[in-house]
Write a protein that holds these residues in place. Structure first.
Motif, mmCIF file in Angstrom:
data_model
loop_
_atom_site.group_PDB
_atom_site.id
_atom_site.type_symbol
_atom_site.label_atom_id
_atom_site.label_comp_id
_atom_site.label_asym_id
_atom_site.label_seq_id
_atom_site.Cartn_x
_atom_site.Cartn_y
_atom_site.Cartn_z
ATOM 1 N N VAL A 68 -17.728 18.425 27.340
ATOM 2 C CA VAL A 68 -16.951 19.285 28.240
ATOM 3 C C VAL A 68 -16.786 20.678 27.637
ATOM 4 O O VAL A 68 -16.901 21.691 28.343
ATOM 5 C CB VAL A 68 -15.576 18.650 28.563
ATOM 6 N N ALA A 69 -16.555 20.751 26.335
ATOM 7 C CA ALA A 69 -16.428 22.058 25.681
ATOM 8 C C ALA A 69 -17.729 22.844 25.797
ATOM 9 O O ALA A 69 -17.710 24.049 26.107
ATOM 10 C CB ALA A 69 -16.036 21.875 24.214
ATOM 11 N N PHE A 70 -18.861 22.201 25.564
ATOM 12 C CA PHE A 70 -20.150 22.888 25.677
ATOM 13 C C PHE A 70 -20.428 23.320 27.114
ATOM 14 O O PHE A 70 -20.911 24.429 27.355
ATOM 15 C CB PHE A 70 -21.281 21.994 25.163
ATOM 16 N N ILE A 71 -20.161 22.439 28.055
ATOM 17 C CA ILE A 71 -20.387 22.787 29.466
ATOM 18 C C ILE A 71 -19.489 23.944 29.873
ATOM 19 O O ILE A 71 -19.941 24.893 30.538
ATOM 20 C CB ILE A 71 -20.170 21.557 30.364
ATOM 21 N N ALA A 83 -12.381 26.915 26.773
ATOM 22 C CA ALA A 83 -13.236 25.734 26.566
ATOM 23 C C ALA A 83 -12.533 24.721 25.671
ATOM 24 O O ALA A 83 -12.544 23.513 25.951
ATOM 25 C CB ALA A 83 -14.570 26.149 25.960
ATOM 26 N N PHE A 84 -11.900 25.209 24.588
ATOM 27 C CA PHE A 84 -11.163 24.301 23.702
ATOM 28 C C PHE A 84 -9.963 23.679 24.410
ATOM 29 O O PHE A 84 -9.654 22.503 24.206
ATOM 30 C CB PHE A 84 -10.695 25.028 22.446
ATOM 31 N N ALA A 85 -9.276 24.460 25.232
ATOM 32 C CA ALA A 85 -8.118 23.925 25.958
ATOM 33 C C ALA A 85 -8.547 22.844 26.946
ATOM 34 O O ALA A 85 -7.885 21.795 27.055
ATOM 35 C CB ALA A 85 -7.378 25.047 26.679
ATOM 36 N N GLY A 88 -9.676 19.815 24.786
ATOM 37 C CA GLY A 88 -8.524 19.190 24.128
ATOM 38 C C GLY A 88 -7.624 18.467 25.104
ATOM 39 O O GLY A 88 -7.169 17.350 24.843
ATOM 40 N N GLY A 89 -7.374 19.089 26.243
ATOM 41 C CA GLY A 89 -6.549 18.441 27.268
ATOM 42 C C GLY A 89 -7.188 17.164 27.791
ATOM 43 O O GLY A 89 -6.518 16.145 27.976
ATOM 44 N N LEU A 90 -8.501 17.239 28.013
ATOM 45 C CA LEU A 90 -9.212 16.047 28.474
ATOM 46 C C LEU A 90 -9.185 14.947 27.413
ATOM 47 O O LEU A 90 -8.998 13.767 27.737
ATOM 48 C CB LEU A 90 -10.661 16.397 28.828
ATOM 49 N N ALA A 91 -9.356 15.340 26.146
ATOM 50 C CA ALA A 91 -9.343 14.347 25.065
ATOM 51 C C ALA A 91 -7.992 13.648 24.981
ATOM 52 O O ALA A 91 -7.928 12.418 24.841
ATOM 53 C CB ALA A 91 -9.684 15.015 23.733
#
Length: 122
Positions: A68-71, A83-85, A88-91
């Motif tokens: 997800v971060a890469f996408i 991207a990190f947010a 991280g939120g998804l994780a």
């Protein structure tokens, strides 16, 4: 002792139910297991899934969060903090969603296979 029909470890795990009767609730708190089943009185004090659920969840959630971060960064051209947010939120959300069913399933599998602590016979 009463005979109980076999309960699928997967159905008991996904439902968070007792591994013997499939009826009583397994959890008293988010990850805390009851001492006994309220329906069949199965002693759940011996139920210890250890770090197993966390390991399985990490191996599943980690690659998804990285993808997800890469996408987000390279397909949607989001900034690095965004991207990190998102990742991280998804994780965090996936971890909280998956930890209980994985723990309950591992406890049900322990019950089904009569897993016990290892002993050395002398």
């Amino acid at each position: 002792m009463t005979n109980y029909p076999p309960v699928s470890p997967l159905s008991a795990g996904l439902g968070g139910k007792c591994p013997r009767c499939g009826q009583g609730p397994l959890f008293k708190t988010f990850l805390g297991v009851h001492d006994r089943c309220s329906i069949c009185s199965l002693d759940l004090l011996k139920a210890d899934s250890g770090d197993g659920p966390a390991v399985f969840v990490m191996f599943l959630v980690g690659p998804i969060a990285v993808a997800v971060a890469f996408i987000a960064r390279f397909v949607w051209f989001a900034s690095i903090p965004v991207a990190f947010a998102l990742a991280g939120g998804l994780a965090v959300a996936l971890t909280l969603l998956l930890l209980r069913p994985f723990k309950a399933t591992l406890i049900a599998l322990q019950f089904k296979h009569k897993a016990e602590e290892g002993r050395v016979d002398q």
